[in-house]
Write a protein that holds these residues in place. Structure first.
Motif, PDB file in Angstrom:
ATOM      1  N   LEU A  42       0.836  -1.193   0.000  1.00 54.14           N
ATOM      2  CA  LEU A  42       0.000   0.000   0.000  1.00 54.14           C
ATOM      3  C   LEU A  42       0.873   1.246   0.000  1.00 54.14           C
ATOM      4  O   LEU A  42       1.859   1.329   0.725  1.00 54.14           O
ATOM      5  N   PHE A  50      -1.679  -5.625   0.495  1.00 56.33           N
ATOM      6  CA  PHE A  50      -2.954  -6.202   0.075  1.00 56.33           C
ATOM      7  C   PHE A  50      -2.650  -7.490  -0.683  1.00 56.33           C
ATOM      8  O   PHE A  50      -1.784  -7.516  -1.563  1.00 56.33           O
ATOM      9  N   SER A  63      -9.877 -11.623  -0.225  1.00 55.66           N
ATOM     10  CA  SER A  63      -8.993 -10.463  -0.125  1.00 55.66           C
ATOM     11  C   SER A  63      -8.579 -10.270   1.322  1.00 55.66           C
ATOM     12  O   SER A  63      -9.422 -10.322   2.222  1.00 55.66           O
ATOM     13  N   ILE A  65      -5.577  -8.165   4.159  1.00 56.79           N
ATOM     14  CA  ILE A  65      -4.487  -7.241   4.447  1.00 56.79           C
ATOM     15  C   ILE A  65      -3.519  -7.946   5.387  1.00 56.79           C
ATOM     16  O   ILE A  65      -3.946  -8.608   6.345  1.00 56.79           O
ATOM     17  N   LEU A  76     -10.900  -8.902   4.200  1.00 54.36           N
ATOM     18  CA  LEU A  76     -11.551  -7.645   3.853  1.00 54.36           C
ATOM     19  C   LEU A  76     -12.894  -7.882   3.168  1.00 54.36           C
ATOM     20  O   LEU A  76     -13.012  -8.767   2.321  1.00 54.36           O
ATOM     21  N   PHE A  79     -13.091  -1.384   2.377  1.00 56.04           N
ATOM     22  CA  PHE A  79     -11.788  -0.787   2.654  1.00 56.04           C
ATOM     23  C   PHE A  79     -11.920   0.728   2.677  1.00 56.04           C
ATOM     24  O   PHE A  79     -12.495   1.333   1.780  1.00 56.04           O
ATOM     25  N   ASP A  86      -4.787   4.114  -2.978  1.00 54.37           N
ATOM     26  CA  ASP A  86      -5.019   2.819  -2.339  1.00 54.37           C
ATOM     27  C   ASP A  86      -6.496   2.466  -2.339  1.00 54.37           C
ATOM     28  O   ASP A  86      -6.875   1.321  -2.594  1.00 54.37           O
ATOM     29  N   ILE A  90      -7.833  -0.929  -4.103  1.00 54.16           N
ATOM     30  CA  ILE A  90      -8.316  -2.028  -3.266  1.00 54.16           C
ATOM     31  C   ILE A  90      -9.813  -2.259  -3.436  1.00 54.16           C
ATOM     32  O   ILE A  90     -10.266  -3.412  -3.493  1.00 54.16           O
TER      33      ILE A  90
END
Length: 239
Positions: A42, A50, A63, A65, A76, A79, A86, A90
Motif C-alpha cells: 500500500l 494487500f 482479499s 491485508i 476484507l 476498505f 489505495d 483495493i
C-alpha cells in the motif's frame, strides 16, 4: 469459504518468520492448499500489503491485508483509507474477488454455452498479459455494463477480453447487440472495436434496425437459472 475466513481470523494471533509464506502458514496449520494470486504494497503505509488468496480445493478467492512481516492477516469485505490511490485500487480488487466468487459456481455451464456460440458472437480484444482472460457477458443498456466498458482499458492491462453482448434488457438492447455483431465483422483492429462498442453502449445512442433473431438465440443460450442471471457477468480465468 467459511473455513478460509476462520483460518484468516485465527492467523491474526500467529507469528511467522518473514519470508512471504502466508501460503505455507495456512498449509501447515490446516492442510489446505492456498495459492497467492496477487500481492501489492500500500502506498500510504509500506508496512501493509494487500493480498488475494485462492483456496485450490473450493476455487474461491479472498482479499486480505497483512503486515510487512506477515504476522497478521485480516480478511476484507470493504476498505477505507485517506489515500485515494489505495482506496481505488483495493475497492476495485475487492469487487473483482466478489464477482469471481459469485460467478464461480455457474461458470462451467456458462463456458459450455459460450463454446457453442459462433465465433462471430465473441468480440475478442488482446490485452498486455495473455496469461489471463476475461469473459464478459454484457448488455448494452445495463448501466453497470456501460461502466465496465468504460474501464475496458484497465481490463486489457491485466489480460485478454472475450466480450459477448446480449439483449437481456429488451428489444432495444437486442438491436444494439445485433448492430455490434454486424459492425465487428467489418473492423480489424482492437481500437476500432473498442470505439464502436463505446459508441453503441452510450445511453443516448439509438440502435439501427438490425434483425435480432440471432441475438435472441445467443441470449437464450447464456441467460437463465444456473447460468447468467445478471450483467455484467465476468469470468476471470488464468491460462
Amino acid at each position: 469459504m467459511k473455513n478460509i475466513s476462520k483460518i484468516l481470523l485465527f492467523s491474526i494471533l500467529c507469528n511467522v518468520v518473514y519470508a512471504n509464506k502466508l501460503v505455507d502458514l495456512i498449509a501447515t496449520q490446516t492442510g489446505q492448499k492456498i495459492s497467492m494470486i496477487k500481492e501489492q504494497t500500500l502506498s500510504q503505509d509500506p508496512n501493509l500489503k494487500f493480498v488475494v488468496l485462492k483456496d485450490e480445493a473450493s476455487g474461491f478467492k479472498v482479499s486480505v491485508i497483512t503486515n510487512k512481516q506477515e504476522t497478521i492477516i485480516i480478511p476484507l469485505s470493504t476498505f477505507f483509507t485517506s489515500s485515494e490511490k489505495d482506496r481505488t485500487t483495493i475497492i476495485n480488487e475487492i469487487a473483482s474477488v466478489n464477482n469471481f466468487n459469485m460467478t464461480f459456481k455457474t461458470q462451467s455451464a456458462v463456458k459450455a454455452a459460450i463454446a457453442s456460440l459462433p465465433k462471430d458472437y465473441i468480440i475478442e480484444l488482446k490485452g498486455k498479459n495473455h496469461k489471463k482472460v476475461f469473459y464478459i457477458i454484457s448488455d448494452p443498456l445495463c448501466p453497470h455494463c456501460q461502466v465496465e466498458l468504460n474501464n475496458i482499458e484497465k481490463r486489457l492491462e491485466e489480460g485478454d477480453v472475450k466480450m459477448i453482448p446480449v439483449g437481456m434488457m429488451g428489444e432495444e438492447a437486442a438491436k444494439k447487440a445485433a448492430e455490434i455483431y454486424h459492425s465487428a465483422k467489418q473492423l480489424k483492429t482492437d481500437s476500432e472495436k473498442i470505439a464502436m462498442l463505446k459508441k453503441i453502449y452510450n445511453k443516448d445512442y439509438k440502435a439501427k434496425n438490425f434483425d435480432t433473431k440471432e441475438v435472441q438465440e445467443v441470449t437464450r443460450a447464456l441467460i437463465g437459472e444456473g447460468k447468467v442471471e445478471g450483467t455484467p457477468y465476468i469470468i476471470e480465468e488464468d491460462r
